[in-house]
Design an enzyme around this catalytic site. Sequence first.
Site, PDB file in Angstrom:
ATOM      1  N   ASN A   1      13.233  -1.290  -3.332  1.00 24.35           N
ATOM      2  CA  ASN A   1      12.736  -2.663  -3.455  1.00 24.35           C
ATOM      3  C   ASN A   1      11.449  -2.888  -2.661  1.00 24.35           C
ATOM      4  OD1 ASN A   1      14.714  -2.520  -1.161  1.00 24.35           O
ATOM      5  ND2 ASN A   1      14.030  -4.624  -0.813  1.00 24.35           N
ATOM      6  N   HIS A   2      11.143  -2.015  -1.688  1.00 26.15           N
ATOM      7  CA  HIS A   2       9.885  -2.154  -0.947  1.00 26.15           C
ATOM      8  C   HIS A   2       8.708  -1.512  -1.675  1.00 26.15           C
ATOM      9  CE1 HIS A   2      11.036  -4.059   2.934  1.00 26.15           C
ATOM     10  NE2 HIS A   2      12.230  -3.722   2.481  1.00 26.15           N
TER      11      HIS A   2
ATOM     12  N   ASP B   1      12.210   3.088  -0.762  1.00 27.78           N
ATOM     13  CA  ASP B   1      11.855   2.453   0.521  1.00 27.78           C
ATOM     14  C   ASP B   1      11.154   3.435   1.449  1.00 27.78           C
ATOM     15  OD1 ASP B   1      12.812   0.084  -0.445  1.00 27.78           O
ATOM     16  OD2 ASP B   1      14.150  -0.322   1.237  1.00 27.78           O
TER      17      ASP B   1
ATOM     18  N   HIS C   1      11.081   4.263   5.375  1.00 27.14           N
ATOM     19  CA  HIS C   1      10.374   3.123   5.982  1.00 27.14           C
ATOM     20  C   HIS C   1       9.295   3.514   6.990  1.00 27.14           C
ATOM     21  CE1 HIS C   1      12.126  -0.315   4.087  1.00 27.14           C
ATOM     22  NE2 HIS C   1      13.369   0.069   4.356  1.00 27.14           N
TER      23      HIS C   1
ATOM     24  N   HIS D   1      19.469   1.553   0.825  1.00 20.15           N
ATOM     25  CA  HIS D   1      19.249   0.104   0.925  1.00 20.15           C
ATOM     26  C   HIS D   1      19.879  -0.591   2.122  1.00 20.15           C
ATOM     27  CE1 HIS D   1      17.811  -3.657  -0.652  1.00 20.15           C
ATOM     28  NE2 HIS D   1      18.988  -4.113  -1.009  1.00 20.15           N
TER      29      HIS D   1
END
EC number: 3.1.3.16
Length: 304
Positions: free
Chosen positions: A121-122, A89, A63, A245
């Site tokens: 998912n990002h 991610d 992230h 996640h």
Amino acid sequence: MDTAAVDRIIEKLIEVRSSNPGKLVQLSESEIKQLCVASRDIFLKQPNLLESEAPIKTRGDIHGQYSDLLRLFEYGGFPPEANYLFLGDYVDRGRQSLETICLLLAYKIKYPENFFLLRGNHECASINRIYGFYDECKRRFNVKLWKSFTDCFNCLPVAALIDEKILCMHGGLSPDLSSLDQIRNLPRPTAIPDTGLLCDLQRSDPGKDVKGWGMNDRGVSYTFGPDKVSEFLSKHDLDLVCRAHQVVEDGYEFFAESELVTIFSAPNYCGEFDNAGAMMSVDENLLCSFQILKPAEKKNKFVM
């Protein structure tokens, strides 16, 4: 993309490790677009269910916490000192998503058979349009560059099998998953849909108090109980499910009597969680060990 160009990009990106955390690395728009195009071609040449061999080091969500990514490489070894599998991610929420994803793509191009990136998912336009990556691309470059990343992300593989015994993905299991060939046959390039197998591989979560399949508080996909993990491993002759996640306090957390592990590699996530980050090392005998990166306020002490 020629080797010298990739080497120059990597050198630029990692020379800031001796600087204060947060120092930006300004690559050119042309360099970044080349990374997107060259890595996209490699992703499409490799299967959607990667087959990798131990020894390998596995990492969860990053992230955009670029300084933490560099420190993780300092402890685990910069490629090609070790083989790596990242579980997705890479962007959003942190302040340096561009540096993070560019270094990872550059390493993928330089070491395509030893450095692996799964989709989180990002890594999808509908998500990173909202949670920071779009804004970072627009502020530092332009929207067109963000679209180049979208084209690249839509080709990322979604799962990996380590020595045919450890199945890795970003999110978790799916009620639609009955054969691993279904993962191999998922189409690419593609956006991540709101339902179905690809969605679940990215967005489902284990639930301690769940038996079978349950509703997910995220409002998308499912939760699954320990029974579903055991059933899945037994059916497919696997030893472990490895996923990311979710923020976990110690950087890693076992579930279902150690048949599933969650790995999260962004310590002090968003500056709001007092969590550690972790990296899982799988040796030649498929024994798993964990290296822990403590949150910043605990002086970033790295322990085995």
